[in-house]
Design an enzyme around this catalytic site. Structure first.
Site, PDB file in Angstrom:
ATOM      1  N   ARG A 188      13.620   4.260  12.219  1.00  0.00           N
ATOM      2  CA  ARG A 188      12.453   5.141  12.218  1.00  0.00           C
ATOM      3  C   ARG A 188      11.615   4.911  13.489  1.00  0.00           C
ATOM      4  O   ARG A 188      12.166   4.568  14.527  1.00  0.00           O
ATOM      5  CB  ARG A 188      11.656   4.905  10.922  1.00  0.00           C
ATOM      6  CG  ARG A 188      12.508   5.243   9.666  1.00  0.00           C
ATOM      7  CD  ARG A 188      11.725   5.053   8.393  1.00  0.00           C
ATOM      8  NE  ARG A 188      10.549   5.919   8.360  1.00  0.00           N
ATOM      9  CZ  ARG A 188       9.537   5.763   7.510  1.00  0.00           C
ATOM     10  NH1 ARG A 188       9.565   4.776   6.621  1.00  0.00           N
ATOM     11  NH2 ARG A 188       8.501   6.571   7.546  1.00  0.00           N
ATOM     12  N   TYR A 237      11.362   8.452   1.082  1.00  0.00           N
ATOM     13  CA  TYR A 237      11.279   7.361   0.103  1.00  0.00           C
ATOM     14  C   TYR A 237      11.959   7.658  -1.233  1.00  0.00           C
ATOM     15  O   TYR A 237      11.972   6.805  -2.114  1.00  0.00           O
ATOM     16  CB  TYR A 237       9.796   6.998  -0.127  1.00  0.00           C
ATOM     17  CG  TYR A 237       9.116   6.525   1.136  1.00  0.00           C
ATOM     18  CD1 TYR A 237       9.528   5.349   1.769  1.00  0.00           C
ATOM     19  CD2 TYR A 237       8.084   7.259   1.725  1.00  0.00           C
ATOM     20  CE1 TYR A 237       8.926   4.915   2.936  1.00  0.00           C
ATOM     21  CE2 TYR A 237       7.469   6.825   2.896  1.00  0.00           C
ATOM     22  CZ  TYR A 237       7.895   5.660   3.492  1.00  0.00           C
ATOM     23  OH  TYR A 237       7.299   5.222   4.652  1.00  0.00           O
ATOM     24  N   ASN A 289       7.809  -5.728  -1.028  1.00  0.00           N
ATOM     25  CA  ASN A 289       7.810  -4.608  -0.093  1.00  0.00           C
ATOM     26  C   ASN A 289       6.381  -4.532   0.450  1.00  0.00           C
ATOM     27  O   ASN A 289       5.499  -3.952  -0.203  1.00  0.00           O
ATOM     28  CB  ASN A 289       8.211  -3.295  -0.784  1.00  0.00           C
ATOM     29  CG  ASN A 289       8.274  -2.142   0.212  1.00  0.00           C
ATOM     30  OD1 ASN A 289       7.813  -2.270   1.349  1.00  0.00           O
ATOM     31  ND2 ASN A 289       8.844  -1.020  -0.209  1.00  0.00           N
ATOM     32  N   ALA A 318       3.261  -0.841   4.867  1.00  0.00           N
ATOM     33  CA  ALA A 318       2.765  -0.823   6.249  1.00  0.00           C
ATOM     34  C   ALA A 318       2.332  -2.210   6.729  1.00  0.00           C
ATOM     35  O   ALA A 318       2.378  -2.496   7.938  1.00  0.00           O
ATOM     36  CB  ALA A 318       1.613   0.168   6.375  1.00  0.00           C
ATOM     37  N   HIS A 349      12.665  -2.906   1.797  1.00  0.00           N
ATOM     38  CA  HIS A 349      12.137  -1.582   2.154  1.00  0.00           C
ATOM     39  C   HIS A 349      13.043  -0.513   1.575  1.00  0.00           C
ATOM     40  O   HIS A 349      14.268  -0.647   1.613  1.00  0.00           O
ATOM     41  CB  HIS A 349      12.067  -1.413   3.676  1.00  0.00           C
ATOM     42  CG  HIS A 349      11.201  -2.444   4.312  1.00  0.00           C
ATOM     43  ND1 HIS A 349       9.832  -2.358   4.297  1.00  0.00           N
ATOM     44  CD2 HIS A 349      11.509  -3.612   4.916  1.00  0.00           C
ATOM     45  CE1 HIS A 349       9.332  -3.429   4.890  1.00  0.00           C
ATOM     46  NE2 HIS A 349      10.323  -4.211   5.264  1.00  0.00           N
ATOM     47  N   ARG A 361       5.270  10.933  -2.643  1.00  0.00           N
ATOM     48  CA  ARG A 361       5.031  10.558  -1.246  1.00  0.00           C
ATOM     49  C   ARG A 361       6.303  10.736  -0.413  1.00  0.00           C
ATOM     50  O   ARG A 361       7.275  10.005  -0.589  1.00  0.00           O
ATOM     51  CB  ARG A 361       4.613   9.085  -1.184  1.00  0.00           C
ATOM     52  CG  ARG A 361       4.419   8.570   0.208  1.00  0.00           C
ATOM     53  CD  ARG A 361       4.279   7.059   0.225  1.00  0.00           C
ATOM     54  NE  ARG A 361       4.115   6.599   1.589  1.00  0.00           N
ATOM     55  CZ  ARG A 361       4.296   5.373   1.998  1.00  0.00           C
ATOM     56  NH1 ARG A 361       4.669   4.434   1.155  1.00  0.00           N
ATOM     57  NH2 ARG A 361       4.129   5.057   3.262  1.00  0.00           N
ATOM     58  N   PRO A 418       0.794  -1.242   0.000  1.00  0.00           N
ATOM     59  CA  PRO A 418       0.000   0.000   0.000  1.00  0.00           C
ATOM     60  C   PRO A 418       0.822   1.287   0.000  1.00  0.00           C
ATOM     61  O   PRO A 418       1.877   1.362   0.636  1.00  0.00           O
ATOM     62  CB  PRO A 418      -0.830  -0.106   1.286  1.00  0.00           C
ATOM     63  CG  PRO A 418      -0.169  -1.147   2.114  1.00  0.00           C
ATOM     64  CD  PRO A 418       0.502  -2.089   1.164  1.00  0.00           C
ATOM     65  N   ASN A 419       0.282   2.255  -0.696  1.00  0.00           N
ATOM     66  CA  ASN A 419       0.813   3.623  -0.803  1.00  0.00           C
ATOM     67  C   ASN A 419       2.068   3.741  -1.675  1.00  0.00           C
ATOM     68  O   ASN A 419       2.542   4.843  -1.937  1.00  0.00           O
ATOM     69  CB  ASN A 419       1.082   4.231   0.581  1.00  0.00           C
ATOM     70  CG  ASN A 419      -0.187   4.336   1.398  1.00  0.00           C
ATOM     71  OD1 ASN A 419      -1.145   4.965   0.962  1.00  0.00           O
ATOM     72  ND2 ASN A 419      -0.222   3.720   2.570  1.00  0.00           N
ATOM     73  N   GLU A 446      12.185  -9.813   1.730  1.00  0.00           N
ATOM     74  CA  GLU A 446      11.436  -8.617   2.161  1.00  0.00           C
ATOM     75  C   GLU A 446      12.326  -7.398   1.949  1.00  0.00           C
ATOM     76  O   GLU A 446      13.471  -7.397   2.390  1.00  0.00           O
ATOM     77  CB  GLU A 446      11.100  -8.771   3.659  1.00  0.00           C
ATOM     78  CG  GLU A 446      10.453  -7.549   4.278  1.00  0.00           C
ATOM     79  CD  GLU A 446      10.416  -7.621   5.817  1.00  0.00           C
ATOM     80  OE1 GLU A 446      10.468  -8.728   6.389  1.00  0.00           O
ATOM     81  OE2 GLU A 446      10.362  -6.537   6.421  1.00  0.00           O
TER      82      GLU A 446
HETATM   83  C1  DQA Z   1       8.305   0.958   3.667  1.00  0.00           C
HETATM   84  C2  DQA Z   1       8.424   1.206   5.171  1.00  0.00           C
HETATM   85  C3  DQA Z   1       7.083   1.018   5.855  1.00  0.00           C
HETATM   86  O1  DQA Z   1       7.212   1.250   7.257  1.00  0.00           O
HETATM   87  C4  DQA Z   1       6.065   2.002   5.305  1.00  0.00           C
HETATM   88  O2  DQA Z   1       4.803   1.770   5.886  1.00  0.00           O
HETATM   89  C5  DQA Z   1       5.994   1.976   3.828  1.00  0.00           C
HETATM   90  C6  DQA Z   1       7.215   1.814   3.041  1.00  0.00           C
HETATM   91  C7  DQA Z   1       9.610   1.275   2.911  1.00  0.00           C
HETATM   92  O3  DQA Z   1       9.736   0.833   1.777  1.00  0.00           O
HETATM   93  O4  DQA Z   1      10.478   1.956   3.437  1.00  0.00           O
HETATM   94  O5  DQA Z   1       4.926   2.187   3.248  1.00  0.00           O
HETATM   95  O6  DQA Z   1       8.006  -0.420   3.467  1.00  0.00           O
END
Ligand code: DQA
Length: 140
Positions: A106, A22, A73, A76, A99, A17, A9-10, A97
């Site tokens: 963080r 990011y 990825n 959240a 990120h 964003r 998501p997002n 996994e």
């Molecule tokens: C994320 C880190 C997560 O905590 C966050 O909710 C994201 C992006 C990252 O790629 O740094 O949406 O996965």
């Protein structure tokens, strides 16, 4: 090697964003770099993004016999989706996994990954390179 790349998501909003966290690459630009790397590593890819937990799980299930590896990825969902964790362990797809940001540096709630234990590796904090390193890790 046949590999799934899953964005949670997002991540469709990348580029605009929180670029200070990011980076400024859009998801489309990131996907192009992932495709270039996959070609170099002789991998066949299916790339997928969803803002919905169940849709991500359905995608993993639908591809469980096709995929030999996955870079995900979970965004959240990393921090609380036991359902995505279970999909990874149920399908036994070798998973990395990844990120973009360094989740260890963080907020406290981001330091917890419920996904990590069922993955081959976790790579965090390298921006786009997290995904590229993730693809390389699958080759191990
Ligand atoms: C994320 C880190 C997560 O905590 C966050 O909710 C994201 C992006 C990252 O790629 O740094 O949406 O996965």
């Amino acid at each position: 090697m046949r590999v799934l790349v899953v964005h949670g998501p997002n991540l469709n909003l990348l580029g605009t964003r929180e670029p200070e966290i990011y980076g400024s690459l859009t998801l489309e630009e990131i996907n192009q770099e992932i495709k270039n790397k996959a070609q170099e590593l002789q991998m066949e890819l299916k790339i997928f993004q969803s803002n919905h937990e169940g849709t991500i799980i359905d995608f993993i299930h639908e591809n469980k016999d096709w995929a030999q590896g996955m870079v995900i990825n979970p965004a959240a969902y990393t921090h609380y989706s036991i359902a995505i964790r279970d999909a990874i362990s149920a399908t036994q797809i070798k998973t990395v996994e990844v990120h973009l940001s360094n989740i260890e540096s963080r907020e406290d709630f981001r330091k917890i990954s419920v996904i990590k234990d069922v993955c081959h590796a976790q790579i965090s904090g390298h921006g786009l390179n997290s995904y590229l390193l993730g693809l390389e890790k699958l080759k191990e």
